[in-house]
Design an enzyme around this catalytic site. Structure first.
Site, PDB file in Angstrom:
ATOM      1  N   LYS A  11       3.633 -11.907  10.595  1.00  0.00           N
ATOM      2  CA  LYS A  11       3.303 -11.701  11.799  1.00  0.00           C
ATOM      3  C   LYS A  11       4.587 -12.233  12.512  1.00  0.00           C
ATOM      4  O   LYS A  11       5.667 -11.273  13.404  1.00  0.00           O
ATOM      5  CB  LYS A  11       2.408 -11.225  13.265  1.00  0.00           C
ATOM      6  CG  LYS A  11       1.307  -9.988  11.418  1.00  0.00           C
ATOM      7  CD  LYS A  11       0.663  -9.594  12.778  1.00  0.00           C
ATOM      8  CE  LYS A  11       0.498  -7.549  12.469  1.00  0.00           C
ATOM      9  NZ  LYS A  11      -0.880  -7.630  13.418  1.00  0.00           N
ATOM     10  N   HIS A  17      -8.835   1.463  12.023  1.00  0.00           N
ATOM     11  CA  HIS A  17      -7.700   1.021  11.205  1.00  0.00           C
ATOM     12  C   HIS A  17      -7.549   1.702   9.770  1.00  0.00           C
ATOM     13  O   HIS A  17      -6.885   1.097   9.604  1.00  0.00           O
ATOM     14  CB  HIS A  17      -7.700  -1.027  10.922  1.00  0.00           C
ATOM     15  CG  HIS A  17      -7.748  -1.384  12.705  1.00  0.00           C
ATOM     16  ND1 HIS A  17      -6.944  -1.101  13.455  1.00  0.00           N
ATOM     17  CD2 HIS A  17      -8.379  -2.424  13.183  1.00  0.00           C
ATOM     18  CE1 HIS A  17      -7.353  -2.020  14.913  1.00  0.00           C
ATOM     19  NE2 HIS A  17      -7.988  -2.202  14.269  1.00  0.00           N
ATOM     20  N   ARG A  56       5.816  -2.193   0.556  1.00  0.00           N
ATOM     21  CA  ARG A  56       5.149  -1.561  -0.362  1.00  0.00           C
ATOM     22  C   ARG A  56       5.329   0.542  -0.522  1.00  0.00           C
ATOM     23  O   ARG A  56       5.689   0.777   0.762  1.00  0.00           O
ATOM     24  CB  ARG A  56       3.557  -1.982  -1.054  1.00  0.00           C
ATOM     25  CG  ARG A  56       2.887  -1.181   0.403  1.00  0.00           C
ATOM     26  CD  ARG A  56       1.275  -1.129   0.341  1.00  0.00           C
ATOM     27  NE  ARG A  56       0.549  -0.908   1.360  1.00  0.00           N
ATOM     28  CZ  ARG A  56       0.500  -0.539   2.534  1.00  0.00           C
ATOM     29  NH1 ARG A  56       0.666  -1.873   2.526  1.00  0.00           N
ATOM     30  NH2 ARG A  56       0.214   0.107   3.144  1.00  0.00           N
TER      31      ARG A  56
HETATM   32  C1  MV4 Z   1      -1.413  -2.830  19.416  1.00  0.00           C
HETATM   33  C2  MV4 Z   1      -1.861  -2.025  20.106  1.00  0.00           C
HETATM   34  C3  MV4 Z   1      -1.190  -2.144  21.824  1.00  0.00           C
HETATM   35  N1  MV4 Z   1      -0.632  -2.722  21.945  1.00  0.00           N
HETATM   36  N2  MV4 Z   1      -0.142  -3.962  20.426  1.00  0.00           N
HETATM   37  C4  MV4 Z   1      -3.769  -2.425  16.130  1.00  0.00           C
HETATM   38  C5  MV4 Z   1      -3.439  -3.013  14.071  1.00  0.00           C
HETATM   39  C6  MV4 Z   1      -1.619  -3.858  14.211  1.00  0.00           C
HETATM   40  N3  MV4 Z   1      -1.499  -3.443  12.541  1.00  0.00           N
HETATM   41  C7  MV4 Z   1      -1.555  -3.432  15.064  1.00  0.00           C
HETATM   42  N4  MV4 Z   1      -2.395  -2.747  16.018  1.00  0.00           N
HETATM   43  C8  MV4 Z   1      -2.253  -2.921  17.073  1.00  0.00           C
HETATM   44  N5  MV4 Z   1      -1.813  -3.655  18.480  1.00  0.00           N
HETATM   45  C9  MV4 Z   1       0.054  -3.811  20.999  1.00  0.00           C
HETATM   46  N6  MV4 Z   1       0.888  -4.551  21.872  1.00  0.00           N
HETATM   47  C10 MV4 Z   1      -2.483  -1.295  19.485  1.00  0.00           C
HETATM   48  C11 MV4 Z   1      -3.001  -1.745  18.178  1.00  0.00           C
HETATM   49  C12 MV4 Z   1      -3.872  -0.537  17.545  1.00  0.00           C
HETATM   50  C13 MV4 Z   1      -3.899   0.250  16.367  1.00  0.00           C
HETATM   51  C14 MV4 Z   1      -1.997  -0.010  16.268  1.00  0.00           C
HETATM   52  C15 MV4 Z   1      -2.079   1.266  14.668  1.00  0.00           C
HETATM   53  C16 MV4 Z   1      -2.655   2.317  14.318  1.00  0.00           C
HETATM   54  C17 MV4 Z   1      -3.813   2.168  15.366  1.00  0.00           C
HETATM   55  C18 MV4 Z   1      -4.166   1.327  16.155  1.00  0.00           C
HETATM   56  C19 MV4 Z   1      -6.024   1.068  16.161  1.00  0.00           C
HETATM   57  C20 MV4 Z   1      -6.268   0.363  16.927  1.00  0.00           C
HETATM   58  C21 MV4 Z   1      -5.125  -0.435  17.891  1.00  0.00           C
END
Ligand code: MV4
Length: 504
Positions: A116, A235, A292
């Site tokens: 990341k 997720h 992917r």
């Molecule tokens: C975040 C966020 C809020 N603010 N980053 C969750 C998994 C990862 N792919 C990134 N994620 C998140 N990053 C910041 N700065 C909230 C999430 C997040 C989320 C993101 C996408 C889809 C579902 C989610 C569920 C909870 C939190």
């Protein structure tokens, strides 16, 4: 084009890839574990090789066995599907080193997007907006505190090696910083073997919007519009749609061009997806790139008319993309519901058993991407996703009505499924308005599960139950397979209806 391709996966995605091969005149080789000897993907393939015992660690994840299967059958290329080995840099490299073609991005592009912090650094260098924060791993809580003061609370601690929300901690106040950092570190270490953690500002109530891209090996990189994936639980995405109610043509263009820049920076070739957070004011932030084919690719196919899997094969065989960016205009609306063997009314507990009866929906604008049939055994070795039901219609409202109709036409008996949950979702007012964000479902779940199924669902469930009971009376089977004589299979709608006893 290739003569023969090995499909290194199982279930619905293996079938999806096999179908694309056959439509291109390519022979398909399946691989399977001992648990999948009678699976549909094995039967639909032209050849099949058993690669080991049921646990994926001894079969679908063993790269050497899969490469050996490709060599012994004379396959020229390997399609990994999603999950399993699809994003393992070492496997993409091993396939190439074995003189085979990898139907996916170059190993170097997988590596560039794998960490990341590396992906964030690459994004920043290429004018791709990311959430304000650091690109370096934190050394200690004092450093975290300094950064938190700069951005303001709440902040989010994230694992550098992360994905899927593991090693993630929201911190709302200074006092919790040190303990949260410890917790995030520990979780990251156990999940990824790497305890590097960095900081981002926490974005409140964003949507998860992702951009599909397609890149050929001749320098063309195109975006195929967005998918709205905010309806998710822990997720795990549950429902995806294309386009997003939150994206207009101008924003689509800006996000699309951003995704193309990110893909170019990584040296990307083949199909890929850039994930973004989209906040309520229309600001978007790059999160990561999925290197992917994704589960939800069909919604993009239905609104663009482009067969992504066929293009994955064509790109891997060296073909040039024949379209231009202006040619790609999303038309109508597509929605996908993931049909899983989970009991929503029981905390989404995985359900196992034999598929005793299966009736698939059809009609205009209805697509079923499934990996099950009557007689399939659903166990606990693999992912609970059995199939995807996808619909297309000219408008979002029409697509929701169509999905609801298709869901109530669908009958799966023998295991609990997420079908009824999806029917309730299609009836939900917030969902109908498109008023969703990433935390919406978890907040909403108690209310959705408390709702009673409506009259039509009850009737359909009752009819299905009678048919099933009748089927087992008129064509007797072994005691172990008998429904009436053994334990009744528990289709959730049917059980909730409480009608089976009365109908017997
Ligand atoms: C975040 C966020 C809020 N603010 N980053 C969750 C998994 C990862 N792919 C990134 N994620 C998140 N990053 C910041 N700065 C909230 C999430 C997040 C989320 C993101 C996408 C889809 C579902 C989610 C569920 C909870 C939190």
């Amino acid at each position: 084009m290739f003569d023969k391709v090995l499909v290194a996966n199982r279930g619905e995605i293996a079938l999806r890839v096999i179908r694309a091969c056959h439509e291109l005149g390519v022979k398909a080789v399946a691989v399977y574990s001992e648990a999948d000897a009678r699976a549909p993907h094995v039967r639909e393939a032209d050849e099949a090789i058993c690669i080991g015992p049921p646990p994926s660690s001894q079969s679908y994840l063993v790269g050497e066995k899969i490469i050996e299967a490709a060599k012994s059958t004379g396959a020229q290329a390997i399609h990994p599907g999603y999950g399993f080995l699809s994003e393992r840099e070492w496997f993409a490299r091993a396939v190439r080193d074995a003189g085979l073609v990898w139907i996916g991005p170059p190993a170097e592009a997988i590596a560039a997007m794998g960490s990341k912090t590396a992906a964030r650094t690459l994004a920043v260098k290429n004018d791709v907006p990311v959430v304000p924060g650091t690109t370096e791993a934190l050394t200690d809580a004092a450093e975290a505190s300094k950064i938190a003061k700069k951005f303001g609370f709440p902040i989010l601690l994230k694992a550098a090696a992360g994905g899927g929300g593991k090693g993630m901690r929201v911190v709302t106040k200074e006092r919790d910083l040190a303990s949260s950092l410890d917790a995030a570190r520990r979780e990251a270490k156990s999940a990824f073997g790497d305890d590097a953690v960095y900081v981002e500002k926490f974005i409140e109530k964003p949507r998860h919007v992702e951009i599909q891209i397609l890149a050929d090996s001749h320098g063309t990189v195109l975006y195929l519009g967005e998918r709205e994936c905010s309806v998710q639980r822990r997720h795990q995405k549950m429902i995806e749609e294309a386009p997003s109610v939150a994206v207009d043509p101008a924003l689509r263009k800006r996000m699309g061009e951003t995704a193309v820049r990110a893909a170019r920076a990584a040296g990307y070739v083949n199909a890929g997806t850039c994930e973004f957070l989209l906040d309520a004011s229309g600001n978007f932030y790059f999160l990561e790139m999925n290197t992917r084919l994704q589960v939800e690719h069909p919604v993009t196919e239905l609104v663009t008319g482009i067969d992504l899997v066929q293009w994955q094969l064509r790109i891997a065989s060296g073909e040039k993309l024949p379209f231009k960016q202006e040619d790609i205009v999303p038309r109508g609306w597509a929605i996908e519901c993931r049909i899983t063997s989970e009991d929503a009314s029981n905390g989404f507990l995985p359900s196992t058993g034999r598929i005793e009866y299966l009736h698939l929906p059809s009609g205009p604008g209805v697509r079923w991407d499934g990996g099950i049939e009557t007689g399939s055994e659903v166990g606990l070795f693999y992912d609970p996703m059995l199939a995807k039901l996808i619909v297309w219609a000219p408008t979002r409202d029409h697509a929701i009505v169509r999905m609801r109709r298709a869901l109530t036409d669908l009958v799966i008996l023998g295991v609990e499924t997420s079908r009824d949950f999806h029917v309730r979702m299609m009836d939900d007012e917030d969902f109908r308005k498109g008023d969703i964000e990433i935390q919406w479902l978890e907040r909403k779940l108690p209310e959705i599960l408390a709702k009673k199924p409506d009259e039509a669902s009850l009737r359909a469930a009752a009819i299905a139950a009678v048919m099933l009971a009748d089927q087992s009376r008129t064509s007797p089977r072994k005691q172990s397979e008998t429904i009436a004589g053994g334990s009744a299979p528990s289709a959730s709608s049917w059980r909730q209806a409480g009608l089976l006893e009365g109908l017997r």
